[in-house]
Design an enzyme around this catalytic site. Structure first.
Site, mmCIF file in Angstrom:
data_model
loop_
_atom_site.group_PDB
_atom_site.id
_atom_site.type_symbol
_atom_site.label_atom_id
_atom_site.label_comp_id
_atom_site.label_asym_id
_atom_site.label_seq_id
_atom_site.Cartn_x
_atom_site.Cartn_y
_atom_site.Cartn_z
ATOM 1 N N THR A 177 27.564 161.296 87.284
ATOM 2 C CA THR A 177 28.274 162.580 87.252
ATOM 3 C C THR A 177 28.619 163.034 88.670
ATOM 4 O OG1 THR A 177 27.278 163.271 85.200
ATOM 5 C CG2 THR A 177 27.756 165.020 86.768
ATOM 6 N N ARG A 205 28.472 166.027 71.383
ATOM 7 C CA ARG A 205 27.419 166.543 72.276
ATOM 8 C C ARG A 205 28.046 167.121 73.543
ATOM 9 N NH1 ARG A 205 25.637 165.228 77.821
ATOM 10 N NH2 ARG A 205 23.456 165.820 77.964
ATOM 11 N N GLY A 229 21.884 165.364 85.998
ATOM 12 C CA GLY A 229 20.623 164.928 85.413
ATOM 13 C C GLY A 229 20.707 165.031 83.903
HETATM 14 N N1 ASP Z 1 24.246 166.246 83.388
HETATM 15 C C1 ASP Z 1 25.081 165.286 82.728
HETATM 16 C C2 ASP Z 1 24.972 165.517 81.234
HETATM 17 O O1 ASP Z 1 23.891 165.726 80.733
HETATM 18 C C3 ASP Z 1 24.728 163.863 83.022
HETATM 19 C C4 ASP Z 1 24.579 163.485 84.483
HETATM 20 O O2 ASP Z 1 24.356 164.351 85.324
HETATM 21 O O3 ASP Z 1 24.674 162.285 84.818
HETATM 22 O O4 ASP Z 1 25.974 165.427 80.573
#
Ligand code: ASP
Length: 308
Positions: A177, A205, A229
């Protein structure tokens, strides 16, 4: 006010022995390019809002990261894109969730901010808005890369679900991300975050990224925050807003507030991840509780890129 810009490319179980030098170089170069794009805006007297958008667009275009081109695949093997942008001046925000069409999800979020009375558009409605607004679209073949297909198939085969670079989704040549926070000459802050979410997530989701106050938040009175995260704990704790609250109500500095939420409060609910944050005086923080977090920063005093 002193200028400041921080970018991230995701947090997770990023092991030194699983990242080849070539991949590490590619990631570092991507973060540097994002810093250059945002800094050019700030340095020319542009707004923090324009700067964070420029940085995130650069990372969305880079297939090494989990946003825009190269986003991870959801259950069924499709791409569902989440993004949010927030202006610390007046706290205007725009976001999209579960969109499949925007070449730049962060540009779509910005269009929601500037062109609608709403904050968050999702699914088919977000896609219809993107087309109506005349934003550039792309089809699935542009977003999907062979690495993402292989990653999805490996995770789906064991019924898994995970962070791009967590234990389930982990693959040595893929990253995460993306996000950016900035403080401009006028002492205004802004935050932007963009993602494909988690590997093999259920259709529909929505993660923390487009939820204002969870993965993205900005207020000139406190700070701008972009998170990365496992999204569900970030939503449950309203992580980005919590950092702002600790500054406003408990008098913590941006570094103290971000450290407390990421190193104490998030682990208390088994939450994994990190944030980048900046306050309106240009002070920055980049805590994470995972093996690593791809991150880069630039202030008038220094610049750097780090993973571990
Ligand atoms: N926070 C993002 C999510 O849960 C994933 C990530 O940060 O890699 O969609």
């Amino acid at each position: 006010m002193p200028l400041a810009l921080v970018v991230h490319g995701g947090a997770g179980l990023i092991r030194r022995d699983s990242l080849t030098p070539e991949r590490e170089d590619r990631c570092r170069a991507g973060l540097r390019a994002a810093l250059d794009a945002g800094w050019a805006v700030l340095h020319a007297g542009g707004s923090a809002l324009d700067a964070v958008q420029a940085s995130v667009v650069a990372l969305e275009e880079d297939p090494a990261f989990n946003a825009g081109r190269g986003a991870v695949l959801a259950a069924g093997g499709t791409v569902e894109l989440d993004a949010a942008i927030m202006d610390g001046t007046g706290r205007a925000a725009g976001a999209i969730a579960g969109a499949t069409l925007p070449r730049s999800p962060i540009a779509a979020a910005r269009a929601v901010l500037s062109g609608t009375p709403h904050v968050l558009l999702c699914g088919p409605g977000a896609d219809a808005f993107i087309v109506d607004a005349g934003l550039e679209t792309a089809d699935a073949s542009w977003f999907e890369t062979p690495e993402r297909r292989a990653q999805y198939e490996a995770v789906a085969a064991v019924g898994g679900y995970g962070l791009d670079h967590g234990p389930l989704g982990g693959k040595k040549d893929v990253y995460g991300t993306v996000g950016a926070v900035a403080c401009d000459r006028g002492g205004h802050v802004a935050a932007a975050t963009s993602t494909g979410g988690m590997v093999n997530k259920l259709h529909g989701r929505v993660g923390d990224t487009p939820v204002i106050g969870a993965g993205t938040y900005a207020w000139d009175q406190t700070c701008a925050v972009s998170g990365t995260g496992h999204g569900e704990p970030f939503i449950r704790l309203a992580v980005a807003h919590r950092i702002s609250d600790l500054m406003e109500l408990a008098g913590l500095s941006v570094a103290e507030a971000a450290e407390r939420v990421i190193r104490v409060e998030l682990p208390a609910v088994a939450g994994e991840g990190g944030v980048i944050a900046v306050d309106a005086a240009g002070r920055i923080a980049m805590p994470f509780n995972t093996g690593g977090m791809f991150r880069g920063w630039r202030t008038e005093a220094e610049t750097g890129v780090q993973i571990w």
